[in-house]
Scaffold this motif. Structure first.
Motif, mmCIF file in Angstrom:
data_model
loop_
_atom_site.group_PDB
_atom_site.id
_atom_site.type_symbol
_atom_site.label_atom_id
_atom_site.label_comp_id
_atom_site.label_asym_id
_atom_site.label_seq_id
_atom_site.Cartn_x
_atom_site.Cartn_y
_atom_site.Cartn_z
ATOM 1 N N ALA B 443 0.833 -1.199 0.000
ATOM 2 C CA ALA B 443 0.000 0.000 0.000
ATOM 3 C C ALA B 443 0.869 1.251 0.000
ATOM 4 C CB ALA B 443 -0.922 -0.011 1.214
ATOM 5 N N GLN B 444 1.954 1.226 0.789
ATOM 6 C CA GLN B 444 2.839 2.397 0.846
ATOM 7 C C GLN B 444 3.429 2.699 -0.524
ATOM 8 O OE1 GLN B 444 5.925 1.754 3.685
ATOM 9 N NE2 GLN B 444 4.500 1.366 5.365
ATOM 10 N N ILE B 445 3.877 1.639 -1.209
ATOM 11 C CA ILE B 445 4.513 1.853 -2.519
ATOM 12 C C ILE B 445 3.483 2.374 -3.521
ATOM 13 C CG2 ILE B 445 5.633 0.674 -4.466
ATOM 14 C CD1 ILE B 445 7.556 1.032 -2.223
ATOM 15 N N ILE B 446 2.288 1.793 -3.482
ATOM 16 C CA ILE B 446 1.240 2.267 -4.386
ATOM 17 C C ILE B 446 0.951 3.746 -4.145
ATOM 18 C CG2 ILE B 446 -1.228 2.084 -4.898
ATOM 19 C CD1 ILE B 446 -0.099 -0.255 -6.064
ATOM 20 N N ASN B 447 0.862 4.110 -2.869
ATOM 21 C CA ASN B 447 0.583 5.513 -2.554
ATOM 22 C C ASN B 447 1.706 6.429 -3.028
ATOM 23 O OD1 ASN B 447 -1.892 5.099 -1.446
ATOM 24 N ND2 ASN B 447 -1.064 4.710 0.611
ATOM 25 N N LEU B 448 2.943 5.975 -2.827
ATOM 26 C CA LEU B 448 4.085 6.769 -3.270
ATOM 27 C C LEU B 448 4.029 6.973 -4.785
ATOM 28 C CD1 LEU B 448 6.902 8.034 -2.599
ATOM 29 C CD2 LEU B 448 7.873 5.810 -3.147
ATOM 30 N N LEU B 449 3.756 5.884 -5.500
ATOM 31 C CA LEU B 449 3.692 5.968 -6.966
ATOM 32 C C LEU B 449 2.597 6.930 -7.400
ATOM 33 C CD1 LEU B 449 4.193 2.214 -7.941
ATOM 34 C CD2 LEU B 449 5.660 4.113 -8.600
ATOM 35 N N LYS B 450 1.451 6.818 -6.714
ATOM 36 C CA LYS B 450 0.324 7.675 -7.058
ATOM 37 C C LYS B 450 0.668 9.156 -6.863
ATOM 38 C CE LYS B 450 -3.886 7.025 -5.187
ATOM 39 N NZ LYS B 450 -4.878 6.184 -4.482
ATOM 40 N N GLU B 451 1.262 9.411 -5.691
ATOM 41 C CA GLU B 451 1.614 10.783 -5.343
ATOM 42 C C GLU B 451 2.616 11.360 -6.344
ATOM 43 O OE1 GLU B 451 3.379 11.050 -1.401
ATOM 44 O OE2 GLU B 451 4.566 12.698 -2.249
ATOM 45 N N LEU B 452 3.671 10.578 -6.640
ATOM 46 C CA LEU B 452 4.702 11.055 -7.563
ATOM 47 C C LEU B 452 4.134 11.219 -8.964
ATOM 48 C CD1 LEU B 452 7.681 8.839 -6.385
ATOM 49 C CD2 LEU B 452 7.415 11.304 -6.041
ATOM 50 N N GLY B 453 3.245 10.316 -9.353
ATOM 51 C CA GLY B 453 2.640 10.377 -10.673
ATOM 52 C C GLY B 453 1.863 11.670 -10.861
ATOM 53 N N GLU B 454 1.098 12.025 -9.826
ATOM 54 C CA GLU B 454 0.310 13.249 -9.940
ATOM 55 C C GLU B 454 1.208 14.480 -9.931
ATOM 56 O OE1 GLU B 454 -2.580 12.752 -6.809
ATOM 57 O OE2 GLU B 454 -3.429 11.071 -7.953
ATOM 58 N N ARG B 455 2.216 14.423 -9.037
ATOM 59 C CA ARG B 455 3.074 15.586 -8.868
ATOM 60 C C ARG B 455 3.889 15.870 -10.127
ATOM 61 N NH1 ARG B 455 7.209 15.891 -3.883
ATOM 62 N NH2 ARG B 455 8.468 17.647 -4.585
ATOM 63 N N PHE B 456 4.415 14.824 -10.765
ATOM 64 C CA PHE B 456 5.275 15.057 -11.925
ATOM 65 C C PHE B 456 4.565 14.796 -13.231
ATOM 66 C CE2 PHE B 456 8.207 14.095 -8.433
ATOM 67 C CZ PHE B 456 8.926 15.285 -8.426
ATOM 68 N N LYS B 457 3.231 14.666 -13.173
ATOM 69 C CA LYS B 457 2.422 14.504 -14.378
ATOM 70 C C LYS B 457 2.915 13.361 -15.263
ATOM 71 C CE LYS B 457 0.582 19.173 -14.738
ATOM 72 N NZ LYS B 457 0.728 19.464 -13.315
ATOM 73 N N MET B 458 3.102 12.189 -14.641
ATOM 74 C CA MET B 458 3.580 11.032 -15.393
ATOM 75 C C MET B 458 2.407 10.129 -15.756
ATOM 76 S SD MET B 458 7.021 9.856 -13.415
ATOM 77 C CE MET B 458 6.355 9.873 -11.778
ATOM 78 N N SER B 459 2.617 9.322 -16.804
ATOM 79 C CA SER B 459 1.662 8.264 -17.135
ATOM 80 C C SER B 459 2.250 6.946 -16.679
ATOM 81 C CB SER B 459 1.454 8.178 -18.644
ATOM 82 O OG SER B 459 0.971 9.392 -19.111
ATOM 83 N N TYR B 460 1.376 6.097 -16.186
ATOM 84 C CA TYR B 460 1.834 4.761 -15.810
ATOM 85 C C TYR B 460 1.138 3.715 -16.652
ATOM 86 C CZ TYR B 460 3.684 6.596 -11.343
ATOM 87 O OH TYR B 460 4.372 7.255 -10.377
ATOM 88 N N LEU B 461 1.924 2.704 -17.063
ATOM 89 C CA LEU B 461 1.328 1.489 -17.588
ATOM 90 C C LEU B 461 1.546 0.461 -16.485
ATOM 91 C CD1 LEU B 461 -0.015 0.085 -19.974
ATOM 92 C CD2 LEU B 461 2.228 -0.478 -20.856
ATOM 93 N N TYR B 462 0.482 0.165 -15.762
ATOM 94 C CA TYR B 462 0.604 -0.660 -14.565
ATOM 95 C C TYR B 462 0.203 -2.086 -14.897
ATOM 96 C CZ TYR B 462 -0.142 -2.117 -9.718
ATOM 97 O OH TYR B 462 -0.090 -2.770 -8.519
ATOM 98 N N ILE B 463 1.188 -2.986 -14.824
ATOM 99 C CA ILE B 463 0.950 -4.370 -15.227
ATOM 100 C C ILE B 463 0.867 -5.255 -14.008
ATOM 101 C CG2 ILE B 463 1.938 -6.318 -16.455
ATOM 102 C CD1 ILE B 463 3.258 -4.275 -18.279
ATOM 103 N N SER B 464 -0.174 -6.048 -13.909
ATOM 104 C CA SER B 464 -0.294 -6.896 -12.733
ATOM 105 C C SER B 464 -1.227 -8.070 -12.992
ATOM 106 C CB SER B 464 -0.816 -6.073 -11.561
ATOM 107 O OG SER B 464 -1.004 -6.907 -10.446
ATOM 108 N N HIS B 465 -1.053 -9.109 -12.197
ATOM 109 C CA HIS B 465 -1.990 -10.220 -12.285
ATOM 110 C C HIS B 465 -3.094 -10.024 -11.244
ATOM 111 C CE1 HIS B 465 0.485 -11.299 -8.877
ATOM 112 N NE2 HIS B 465 -0.519 -12.030 -8.477
ATOM 113 N N ASP B 466 -2.889 -9.009 -10.436
ATOM 114 C CA ASP B 466 -3.712 -8.835 -9.250
ATOM 115 C C ASP B 466 -4.810 -7.809 -9.532
ATOM 116 O OD1 ASP B 466 -4.725 -8.666 -6.779
ATOM 117 O OD2 ASP B 466 -2.882 -8.028 -5.795
#
Lengths: 311, 513, 261
Positions: B443-466
């Motif tokens: 959860a911490q890592i997901i939140n960090l990614l989310k926060e950084l993504g919004e802050r630096f206006k990045m796009s993510y291609l998030y790949i998962s089986h989950d």
């Protein structure tokens, strides 16, 4: 499986060609001095030398010489000895059976002693015996074959006067050379078998087998041993070719009239065709054995049979 | 009377000369014909418990004190050869390694049953067509089939108690569900007591009558499934339940304003030459006619089971693989002819952070490397940037001189994030970035990614089986099945009304409360 | 733990004896001024040989040349194996196929036989001996090193570096080499042991160093003829040879364990 066999066969043929090219280059190109002069002797005049050149095809371009060379090999012509003026294939045919018998005796010792000692070293609860077998085999691996032969010769032949130290007369004269030749292989077999038994002792399928209610000896001799034997058998198979070639030093020490002794005598005489062709034959045997063992391994290991590559 | 009674069990482990207790004072009972679940994260002592009941502990582990009673008899004094298999059966973790590769299935089955006829009946009982399987070697079977064979072996001698230790490890979710149903079904039919061991509370809750929660070698909570889910007492249990609940309670708000496409797949096909080794684990996944768009500042979740083509898509989008046909555009340019400047804009974060950090480089060097490759700034500027990045991801600056192995997995993942951010990328491909992390750190890592993504206006291609993690971060979800896109839409749509039957299956197998 | 250092210890003993002891016992290994077949005394710790040369100085000088030749041979083979293995493993594809087929050919020779073939045509010097050994040793290094390069190449940090846009040279030197070189060093250490053995065999069959140079293999090949009269000619060179080889093998095994742990 068939595909695997074909692939291995193609690879083997390629390697055989590579080997023949290397040996051809060594024999006809890099050899110091003129082979014609070596054949004709020092006193021959220029026209004799030229005639020999012509006869051997030494005046033709290199690739043609190579074709002649391989064509001759295919016909079973391995050249002529400088020293004895005899066809090398004849000399080899005389020497080969002795080497073969020696290698065969060594491999029998290797299988029986190596496998039993390997299993025993793994199973035994007596730490001292395990340590002794392990240390002994580690030590043997670093002993030069010819030195071991000398020690045996010295101890059993000279000091105790129990066994003949040389020659090829009786069955007894085979004992010492065969032990000498097999010693390192026995050590390696012990090591490989013990290591692979140890490596798969924690395998899940052994735990599951125990959970099924099998006894410890069923687990060891049925489930653990078969998997551990695969690398061991592969090694033993390949080793026969290696033993044929490893026999060189042993034969010299024990004066055993095989290919090794032939090579040594040829070295002393600088009889290059004999050296090169003998080595060619040994290398070819070695390569063919590796090929056969690979194919046999495919039958042993179901995964290879299915066409997977097993490293 | 309980069929199995574990009293004050303490298990010690010898490791590198020191001894520690992996399980402390464990007591529980298993009633006749019940399905009891043991839940906990890895290292909680679940497998040790199972093995100590079978008396099959590895050399380094030993029972320090306590006793295990089976039908009132202490197993320490029983002849285990008569108990194993015939009284207590075991289905072990990894189906691929549980069968001896050197023997045919028939030979391994016949060790448990008397006759060929019985063996074939057993195979049919576990849902396998007996003829073909009977003469196969284990490597010729799929994971699910292997595990069915293992189950057949475990129940062959009609044991009264069956222990299934993470029986679905390494299996795809849909197959895993079938294996679980099979196990529970057999237990019910034959009135066997079943101990199911697993790490996923959601799945366990679905199949068990009663749950036992393990945490760091102790039993911290036990009770009926409903009691545990409704009134969890221990904080760890609560945490696990929270993780299950999240997806339903709030979705990541989708970005409504349309931005230009950053990455675009146009009818991309990737085929691999048929390879000689048909080893299932290594088969490269093909991709068939895939088209989708990833807009700027958008996060797209790509979900599917192993072998569906996810990783191939990840590699394609970074140009690590070339498509067989079709076009991949990045910022409107074909990905094969990208300028150096455009290449800088793409980064990737892998599943296992430790293996994605060069173990022989200091953290400082690792984070600095992308800057060095593109010759950004001088030495001083780079050091400054490295410190900035470390701060962004929450790693102390003084740790810059350390090597990767000196950090925890979560911290390592933070370091790979810092490295990915070094060049201010527009697109970051996240290849299962949390699947090797523990639940709380996830959860911490997901939140960090989310926060950084919004802050630096990045796009993510998030790949998962989950699928369960998807709504937390993804604006849109793409479901991939056998190399094709079977469904795409907003997270909410996918969960509320899945259109494709495969999506439905995925959602069903996601444990959610 | 002890075993790890035992190999190093054995090598150290042999090296110390062979480089320091001659400072105390100063005989010329070539001079034939002593009586033949003398049994060991204080002045001649190992006795003398058939020509009345001091066996101790001959053995000690033989050890030195064995060591130097073997180290030189292994360095040559190592360099070739490193480059071929790296290029082959990293680039794969066609380059890999071609290089590995060449390696196949060299590996097809049991390498003592290969070395014999080369020694037949090369000038007989200690330099040629090293070259002949290296010529057939490099192939196994290349094959083994390629395997570790392939393994490291699959690691995510290499993929990450490729994704970052790092160049081939950077990936090979910064990422693959530091993480794969350890295994190569293990093979090289083990290789020194087999190179020492190979050198002894070559001299023993009459193709290595030539009379009257002091060489362990050469002393042993003379010893075969005098086993009954001068077993010291067999014992001492043999012991030194074995201790040296055993030392390198144990050292290699120890290193291997250390790397894996």
């Amino acid at each position: 499986m068939l595909k695997f066999a074909f692939k291995r066969a193609a690879q083997t043929i390629f390697v055989l060609f590579g080997v023949s090219i290397i040996l051809f280059l060594v024999m006809y190109v890099v050899v110091p001095g003129d082979p014609a002069r070596a054949i004709a002797g020092k006193k021959a005049d220029k026209s004799t030398i030229k005639a020999i050149h012509n006869k051997l095809g030494l005046d033709k371009p290199l690739y043609q010489q190579y074709f002649t060379y391989t064509a001759n090999l295919a016909k079973g012509d391995l050249g002529t000895s400088y020293r004895y003026r005899r066809p090398v294939q004849e000399m080899l045919a005389e020497a080969m059976p002795a080497t073969f018998v020696l290698a065969l005796a060594a491999i029998i010792i290797e299988v029986i002693l190596g496998v039993l000692a390997g299993i025993y070293a793994y199973v035994t609860k007596i730490k001292f015996i395990d340590a002794a077998i392990t240390a002994g085999s580690a030590f043997l691996i670093s002993v030069p074959v010819f030195w071991l032969g000398m020690i045996l010769q010295y101890t059993f032949g000279i000091r105790l006067n129990l066994l003949p130290v040389s020659g090829n007369n009786y069955f007894t004269s085979l004992i010492l050379p065969a032990i000498t030749l097999s010693a390192i292989s026995v050590a390696v077999v012990i090591r490989i078998l013990k290591t692979s038994l140890k490596e798969n002792q924690n395998a899940d399928y052994l735990l599951v087998a125990r959970a099924k209610g099998l006894s410890e000896s069923q687990v060891l001799y049925k489930h653990q041993l078969k998997n551990a034997l695969i690398p061991t058998i592969t090694y033993i198979g390949m080793d026969f070719g290696a033993l044929m070639t490893g026999a060189v030093a042993t034969e010299i020490v024990f004066n055993w009239p095989g290919v090794g002794l032939l090579i040594r005598d040829a070295i002393l005489e600088r009889d290059i065709p004999v050296i090169i062709s003998s080595i060619l034959v040994l290398v070819v045997i070695y390569i063919l054995f590796n090929f056969l063992v690979d194919i046999a391994y495919g039958y042993l290991n179901p995964k290879v049979r299915a066409g997977e590559k097993v490293a | 009377m309980n069929i199995l009674e574990v009293n004050n069990l303490t298990i010690g482990i010898n490791q590198n000369g020191c001894q520690f207790e992996a399980i402390r004072d464990l007591s529980f009972g298993i009633a006749k014909a019940e399905v009891a679940g043991i839940v906990g994260q890895s290292g909680a002592g679940k497998t040790l418990t199972a093995l100590s009941i079978m008396r099959l502990l590895r050399k380094e582990a030993f029972i320090k004190k306590g006793q295990i009673l089976y039908k009132g008899a202490d197993l320490a004094t029983e002849d285990m050869a008569k108990i194993r298999g015939s009284q207590i059966g075991l289905v072990y973790q990894n189906p691929f390694t549980s069968l001896n590769p050197a023997y045919k299935i028939s030979s391994q089955l016949l060790e448990c049953t008397g006759s060929v006829k019985e063996a074939k009946e057993l195979l049919e009982l576990v849902g396998l067509k007996s003829e073909r399987i009977f003469d196969s070697y284990p490597h010729e079977l799929s994971g699910g089939q292997c595990q069915r064979v293992c189950i057949a072996m475990a129940i062959a001698k009609q044991p009264q108690l069956l222990i299934a230790d993470e029986p679905t490890t390494g299996l795809d979710v849909t197959i895993a569900a079938k294996i679980m149903e099979l196990l529970v079904g057999i237990a019910k039919d034959k009135k066997i007591s079943l101990i199911l061991i697993g790490h996923d509370l959601g799945i366990m809750a679905k199949y068990c009558h009663r749950l036992m929660v393990f945490y760091h070698g102790s039993l911290v909570e036990e009770g009926s499934v409903n009691d545990i889910l409704d009134k969890p007492k221990h904080s760890y249990t609560r945490k696990m339940i929270d993780c299950l609940k999240k997806p339903k309670s709030h979705y990541h708000p989708p970005t409504n304003h349309q931005l230009p496409a950053l990455l675009e797949f146009k009818q991309v096909v990737k085929k691999f030459p048929t390879r000689r080794r048909l080893f299932r684990h290594h088969t490269l996944e093909a991709v068939d006619n895939v088209s989708f768009k990833l807009n700027e500042q958008e996060t797209v979740g790509l979900v599917g089971e192993s072998g569906c083509g996810k990783s191939t898509l990840a590699n394609l989008s970074l140009g690590l693989l070339k498509p067989t046909s079709g076009d991949i555009l990045f910022q409107g340019q074909n990905i094969n002819g990208l300028s150096k400047e455009a290449k800088k804009q793409r980064q990737i974060i892998f599943q296992d952070p430790y293996s994605s950090l060069n173990p022989r480089m200091k953290i400082k060097k690792i984070i600095e490397e992308p800057l060095c490759i593109y010759k950004v700034g001088d030495k001083q500027a780079r050091t400054k940037r490295v410190n900035e990045l470390l701060e962004l991801v929450g790693i102390a600056q003084k740790d810059a001189e350390k090597y990767p192995h000196q950090f925890s997995t979560g911290q390592q993942q933070r370091i790979t994030i810092a490295r990915a951010l070094a060049l201010n990328p527009k697109l970051v491909v996240l290849d299962e970035p949390t699947s090797s992390l523990d639940t709380s750190i996830k959860a911490q890592i997901i939140n960090l990614l989310k926060e950084l993504g919004e802050r630096f206006k990045m796009s993510y291609l998030y790949i998962s089986h989950d699928l369960a993690m998807m709504p937390l971060i993804a604006d849109r979800i793409i479901v991939l099945y056998q190399g094709r896109i079977v469904e795409q839409g907003s997270a909410k749509d996918i969960f509320k009304n899945p259109k494709h039957s495969y999506t439905q299956l995925l959602i069903d197998s996601v444990p959610m409360l | 733990m002890l075993k790890r250092y035992l190999g190093l210890f054995l090598i150290a003993i042999v090296v110390i004896i062979s480089f320091l002891a001659p400072l105390i016992i100063k005989h010329n290994p070539l001079s034939q001024k002593f009586p033949s077949f003398k049994t060991p005394t204080i002045n001649h710790p190992f006795g003398t040989d058939e020509l009345g040369r001091d066996l101790f100085s001959r053995v000690v000088h033989g050890v030195r040349s064995s060591l130097v030749n073997a180290l030189f041979a292994v360095s040559l083979a190592l360099l070739a194996g490193l480059i071929v293995g790296m290029v082959s493993g990293y680039y794969g594809g066609f380059v890999d196929s071609v290089l590995m087929r060449i390696v196949d050919i060299f590996l097809a020779f049991p390498y003592i036989l290969g070395a014999i073939v080369l020694m037949v045509v090369l000038k007989q010097s200690s330099f040629s001996v090293s070259v002949a050994i290296a010529a057939f040793l490099w192939a196994s290094f290349a094959r083994l090193y390629r395997a570790s390069v392939l393994e490291v190449k699959e690691k995510d940090y290499v993929k990450a570096a490729i994704a970052m846009g790092a160049g081939d040279l950077r990936i090979m030197t910064r990422h693959i080499l530091p993480n794969s070189v350890a295994t190569l060093i293990v093979y090289a250490t083990l290789g020194v042991g087999s190179a020492i053995l190979a050198e002894a065999v070559l001299s023993f069959v009459g193709l290595g160093l030539q009379h009257p140079a002091p060489s362990l293999g050469l002393i042993l090949s003379d010893a075969v003829n005098y086993l009954d009269r001068a077993p010291q000619m067999m014992w001492f060179p043999g012991f030194f040879l074995i201790i040296l080889v055993l030392g390198f093998i144990m050292c290699g095994d120890g290193l291997n364990e250390y790397i894996r742990s």
